[in-house]
Motif scaffolding. Structure first.
Motif, PDB file in Angstrom:
ATOM      1  N   ILE A  55       1.555   6.817  -6.873  1.00  0.00           N
ATOM      2  CA  ILE A  55       0.490   7.785  -7.150  1.00  0.00           C
ATOM      3  C   ILE A  55       0.998   9.202  -6.937  1.00  0.00           C
ATOM      4  O   ILE A  55       0.787  10.091  -7.767  1.00  0.00           O
ATOM      5  N   ASP A  83       0.829  -1.201   0.000  1.00  0.00           N
ATOM      6  CA  ASP A  83       0.000   0.000   0.000  1.00  0.00           C
ATOM      7  C   ASP A  83       0.869   1.259   0.000  1.00  0.00           C
ATOM      8  O   ASP A  83       0.575   2.240  -0.688  1.00  0.00           O
ATOM      9  N   LYS A  86       2.266   1.714  -3.465  1.00  0.00           N
ATOM     10  CA  LYS A  86       1.232   2.239  -4.369  1.00  0.00           C
ATOM     11  C   LYS A  86       1.069   3.736  -4.155  1.00  0.00           C
ATOM     12  O   LYS A  86       0.980   4.504  -5.112  1.00  0.00           O
ATOM     13  N   ASP A 122      -7.081   9.244  -5.136  1.00  0.00           N
ATOM     14  CA  ASP A 122      -6.500   8.054  -5.773  1.00  0.00           C
ATOM     15  C   ASP A 122      -5.857   7.133  -4.730  1.00  0.00           C
ATOM     16  O   ASP A 122      -5.987   5.915  -4.809  1.00  0.00           O
ATOM     17  N   LYS A 136     -15.263   4.143   3.923  1.00  0.00           N
ATOM     18  CA  LYS A 136     -15.102   3.640   2.555  1.00  0.00           C
ATOM     19  C   LYS A 136     -16.457   3.087   2.144  1.00  0.00           C
ATOM     20  O   LYS A 136     -16.965   2.155   2.762  1.00  0.00           O
ATOM     21  N   ASN A 138      -8.580   5.301  -2.923  1.00  0.00           N
ATOM     22  CA  ASN A 138      -9.234   4.310  -3.773  1.00  0.00           C
ATOM     23  C   ASN A 138      -8.357   3.100  -4.080  1.00  0.00           C
ATOM     24  O   ASN A 138      -8.869   2.021  -4.344  1.00  0.00           O
ATOM     25  N   CYS A 139      -7.044   3.261  -4.060  1.00  0.00           N
ATOM     26  CA  CYS A 139      -6.131   2.198  -4.485  1.00  0.00           C
ATOM     27  C   CYS A 139      -5.410   1.494  -3.343  1.00  0.00           C
ATOM     28  O   CYS A 139      -4.643   0.562  -3.594  1.00  0.00           O
ATOM     29  N   THR A 140      -5.595   1.952  -2.115  1.00  0.00           N
ATOM     30  CA  THR A 140      -4.926   1.337  -0.973  1.00  0.00           C
ATOM     31  C   THR A 140      -5.930   1.086   0.145  1.00  0.00           C
ATOM     32  O   THR A 140      -7.099   1.457   0.034  1.00  0.00           O
ATOM     33  N   GLN A 141      -5.465   0.487   1.220  1.00  0.00           N
ATOM     34  CA  GLN A 141      -6.308   0.263   2.387  1.00  0.00           C
ATOM     35  C   GLN A 141      -6.305   1.475   3.326  1.00  0.00           C
ATOM     36  O   GLN A 141      -6.969   1.446   4.364  1.00  0.00           O
TER      37      GLN A 141
END
Length: 104
Positions: A13, A6, A9, A74, A36, A77-80
């Motif tokens: 980003i 994470d 990522k 972003d 979320k 949306n793309c990680t925890q």
């Protein structure tokens, strides 16, 4: 705490969105509460840090503000991660041990 994946990522980003001058830290912030979808989640946060001059440069421009908002969205949306925070402390920590320097 967030996983290494994470954090990596988030670094990618940030590097593509606002530049490598920002440092990404996902290890020193305790769990936080976020939302979320329709659910409350408890997880780590991502902190973005930059020199004051670079942060002022990015944030003083309306386009820069939109970029920061997009990068934060972003990352969520793309990680925890359940929260993205921006460190506006005047100086970065001298030891640098708690910050993960961008290499991506």
């Amino acid at each position: 705490m967030l996983s290494y994946g994470d954090i990596e990522k988030a670094k990618r980003i940030v590097g593509h969105g606002i530049g490598r001058e920002f440092l990404v830290d996902g290890t020193s912030i305790p769990k936080s509460v976020g939302v979320k979808g329709d659910e409350r989640v408890y997880n780590g946060a991502i902190m973005l840090s930059a020199s004051q001059s670079h942060l002022r440069e990015v944030y003083s421009d309306p386009e820069g503000q939109r970029l920061l908002e997009k990068v934060a969205s972003d990352i969520l949306n793309c990680t925890q991660a359940c929260r993205v925070v921006i460190d506006i402390t005047p100086d970065l920590p001298a030891d640098g041990l708690s910050l993960i320097k961008q290499t991506s």
